[in-house]
Enzyme design. Structure first.
Site, mmCIF file in Angstrom:
data_model
loop_
_atom_site.group_PDB
_atom_site.id
_atom_site.type_symbol
_atom_site.label_atom_id
_atom_site.label_comp_id
_atom_site.label_asym_id
_atom_site.label_seq_id
_atom_site.Cartn_x
_atom_site.Cartn_y
_atom_site.Cartn_z
ATOM 1 N N ASP A 250 -4.271 -13.992 -2.210
ATOM 2 C CA ASP A 250 -3.628 -13.646 -0.949
ATOM 3 C C ASP A 250 -3.567 -14.923 -0.130
ATOM 4 O OD1 ASP A 250 -3.041 -11.097 -1.605
ATOM 5 O OD2 ASP A 250 -4.320 -10.130 -0.103
ATOM 6 N N ASP B 58 -10.356 -11.750 10.945
ATOM 7 C CA ASP B 58 -9.317 -11.928 9.943
ATOM 8 C C ASP B 58 -7.965 -12.103 10.627
ATOM 9 O OD1 ASP B 58 -8.391 -11.897 7.358
ATOM 10 O OD2 ASP B 58 -8.427 -9.722 7.132
ATOM 11 N N ASP C 93 -5.228 -13.676 9.423
ATOM 12 C CA ASP C 93 -4.088 -13.576 8.493
ATOM 13 C C ASP C 93 -2.899 -14.422 8.921
ATOM 14 O OD1 ASP C 93 -5.418 -11.861 6.793
ATOM 15 O OD2 ASP C 93 -4.488 -10.034 7.544
ATOM 16 N N ASP D 144 2.358 1.953 3.352
ATOM 17 C CA ASP D 144 3.327 1.029 3.972
ATOM 18 C C ASP D 144 4.732 1.550 3.757
ATOM 19 O OD1 ASP D 144 1.172 -0.694 4.257
ATOM 20 O OD2 ASP D 144 1.659 -1.809 2.434
ATOM 21 N N HIS E 228 0.889 -1.161 0.000
ATOM 22 C CA HIS E 228 0.000 0.000 0.000
ATOM 23 C C HIS E 228 0.929 1.213 0.000
ATOM 24 C CE1 HIS E 228 -2.225 -3.003 2.450
ATOM 25 N NE2 HIS E 228 -3.338 -2.458 1.982
ATOM 26 N N GLU F 103 -10.482 -7.394 -4.410
ATOM 27 C CA GLU F 103 -10.306 -8.437 -3.383
ATOM 28 C C GLU F 103 -11.544 -8.490 -2.501
ATOM 29 O OE1 GLU F 103 -6.599 -8.143 -1.196
ATOM 30 O OE2 GLU F 103 -7.574 -8.990 0.567
ATOM 31 N N ASP G 126 -0.197 -12.419 2.378
ATOM 32 C CA ASP G 126 -0.881 -11.428 3.211
ATOM 33 C C ASP G 126 -1.097 -12.099 4.564
ATOM 34 O OD1 ASP G 126 -2.282 -9.412 4.308
ATOM 35 O OD2 ASP G 126 -3.885 -9.361 2.828
ATOM 36 N N HIS H 8 -10.516 -14.415 3.864
ATOM 37 C CA HIS H 8 -11.758 -13.713 3.550
ATOM 38 C C HIS H 8 -12.836 -14.696 3.088
ATOM 39 C CE1 HIS H 8 -9.352 -9.741 2.749
ATOM 40 N NE2 HIS H 8 -9.134 -10.267 3.944
HETATM 41 C C1 XLS Z 1 -7.423 -6.683 4.552
HETATM 42 C C2 XLS Z 1 -6.913 -6.948 3.219
HETATM 43 C C3 XLS Z 1 -5.828 -6.003 2.744
HETATM 44 C C4 XLS Z 1 -5.664 -6.071 1.246
HETATM 45 C C5 XLS Z 1 -4.882 -4.948 0.669
HETATM 46 O O1 XLS Z 1 -8.145 -7.468 5.126
HETATM 47 O O2 XLS Z 1 -6.501 -8.280 3.177
HETATM 48 O O3 XLS Z 1 -4.631 -6.261 3.399
HETATM 49 O O4 XLS Z 1 -5.092 -7.266 0.832
HETATM 50 O O5 XLS Z 1 -5.443 -3.717 0.943
HETATM 51 CA CA CA Z 2 -5.593 -9.362 1.502
HETATM 52 CA CA CA Z 3 -6.967 -10.315 5.453
#
Ligand code: XLS
Ligand code: CA
Ligand code: CA
Length: 439
Positions: free
Chosen positions: A296, A307, A309, A104, A101, A232, A339, A271
């Site tokens: 991702d 989430d 991750d 970042d 992003h 996404e 991600d 997601h």
């Molecule tokens: C958030 C998303 C984000 C996207 C990019 O849940 O996964 O990280 O991948 O903006």
């Molecule tokens: Ca993502």
């Molecule tokens: Ca995520």
């Protein structure tokens, strides 16, 4: 040059017998599988936000992560050091791509102009490092959710000033992505959603979101950016109801607004789980619609409703994901972007390596198993046999559009003693386990 991870040398493939925690047991980048190297199949990417910028901060506590580039006082010096550290990390991990992003890369300034200037400085460093190392940008995006100005959304904000501000940020992010040779551009719908319909004009918000995407497509043409646009999906978090809920709703949205030619999907495993789907379901649905663009690559926790991750370690899931990806003919120009973040308690820099090794090996192993499944065709044969009724007789007539209700009713009156065959789910699951366990 300063070394940020002196405790780690380059992570190499050592094979499945290896007990070295800083080696790959399955990911062998040059190994050819079905005519393509593993590196080309998997197109691994580092997520700048979790790996480099993330601090381990959560709702209940401040950052816990030890990151050697953070021991500086000027935020721009930190941003510069982080850029060098990210390339050292990718080099040592043999990861060919990265994603970011805008925010970042560098801290936001006190004005939009200053924010752009900050990001530009880092982009120049990244450009040099990319030229030196051959690392590539898988995708860029703009963070339109963090700052309080986006509290009601960005392109779906009730404020046209926010809409314009978001447009300026995406314009710049597209320019940067183009300048760095990015192969895709992602829109994840940050706060594009709603909390309550009591204060929301959903029709206007959706129309505006589509207007925003059309403007992005137009501007990409204007500057000659040829990368793939990706949306996404995510069903909730941060808003209660995100507009890009899941693959099915995104495809419906794109078609409603004449955007389907310009966009594909970036599917995130976690997601999918949040939407009440399997990862495979989301990949499959995008694929059969010709819209599977990128992934991702993470996993969620089945007991938690948010989430998380996490790095993917579930080989059952990675096998079925790679099965879809192989059937898609691969992901390029997309890839598998990690991600994913280490747990807050895994605070040492070396944990970033363990996390990526776990994910890369899980997807490499999934690739090998999925390739064998497709080579023998055991699962595919079962499915085509199951639907073989549609290749002859009345089935073929249905498929060819040669019959309607009248003809079908006549047929049914003469053929009402129906014989069905078993779906054999348990047998198929045993077959799948055989491939996984024998690998
Ligand atoms: C958030 C998303 C984000 C996207 C990019 O849940 O996964 O990280 O991948 O903006
Ligand atoms: Ca993502
Ligand atoms: Ca995520």
């Amino acid at each position: 040059m300063r070394e940020f991870f002196p405790e780690v040398k380059r992570v190499e493939f050592e094979g499945r017998q290896s007990k070295n925690p800083l080696a790959f047991r399955y990911y062998d980048p040059g190994q050819v599988i079905g005519g393509k190297t593993m590196a080309d199949h998997l197109r691994f990417s580092m997520a700048y936000w979790h790996t480099m910028t993330g601090t381990g901060k959560d709702m209940f506590g401040s950052g816990s992560a030890e990151r050697p580039w953070n021991n500086l006082s000027d935020p721009m010096d930190i941003a510069k050091a982080r850029a060098y550290a990210s390339f050292e990390f990718m080099e040592k991990m043999q990861i060919p791509f990265f994603c970011f992003h805008d925010t970042d890369l560098a801290p936001e300034g006190s004005s939009l102009r200053e924010t752009f200037r900050n990001v530009d400085q880092i982009v120049q460093i990244l450009k040099d490092l990319m030229a030196q190392t051959g690392k590539k940008l898988l995708w860029g995006t703009s963070n339109l959710f963090d700052h309080p100005r986006f509290m009601h959304g960005a392109a779906t904000s009730p404020s046209p000033q926010v809409f314009a501000y978001a447009a300026a940020r995406v314009k710049r992010a597209l320019e940067i992505t183009h300048e760095l040779g990015g192969e895709n551009y992602v829109f994840w719908g940050g706060r594009e959603g709603y909390e309550t319909l009591l204060n929301t004009d959903m029709k206007l918000e959706l129309d505006n979101l589509a207007r925003f995407f059309h403007m992005a497509v137009d501007y990409a043409k204007e500057i000659g950016f040829k990368g793939q646009f990706l949306i996404e999906p995510k069903p909730k978090e941060p808003t209660k109801h995100q507009y890009d809920f899941d693959t099915a709703s995104v495809i419906g949205f794109l078609r409603t607004y004449g955007l389907e030619k310009y966009f594909k999907l970036n599917i995130e495993a976690n997601h999918a789980t949040l939407a009440g789907h399997t990862f495979q379901h989301e990949l499959h649905l995008a694929r059969i619609n010709g819209m599977l663009g990128s992934v991702d690559a993470n996993q969620g926790d089945e007991l938690l409703g948010w989430d998380t991750d996490q790095y993917a370690t579930n080989v059952y899931m990675t096998t079925l994901a790679m099965y879809e990806i192989l059937k898609n003919g691969g992901l390029a120009p997309g890839g598998l972007n990690f991600d994913a973040k280490v747990r807050r308690g895994s605070f040492e820099p070396v944990d970033l390596f363990y996390g990526h090794i776990a994910g890369m090996d899980a997807f490499a192993l999934g690739l090998k198993i999925a390739h064998r499944l497709l080579e023998t065709g055991e699962l595919e044969q079962f499915v085509s046999e199951r639907y073989s009724g549609y290749t002859t007789g009345i089935g073929l007539k249905i498929v060819n559009g040669e019959v309607g209700f009248k003809e079908l009713a006549e047929y049914a009156l003469e053929n009402d003693q129906i014989k069905l065959t078993s779906g054999r789910q348990e047998l198929l699951e045993t077959i799948l386990n055989r491939y996984i366990l024998e690998s």
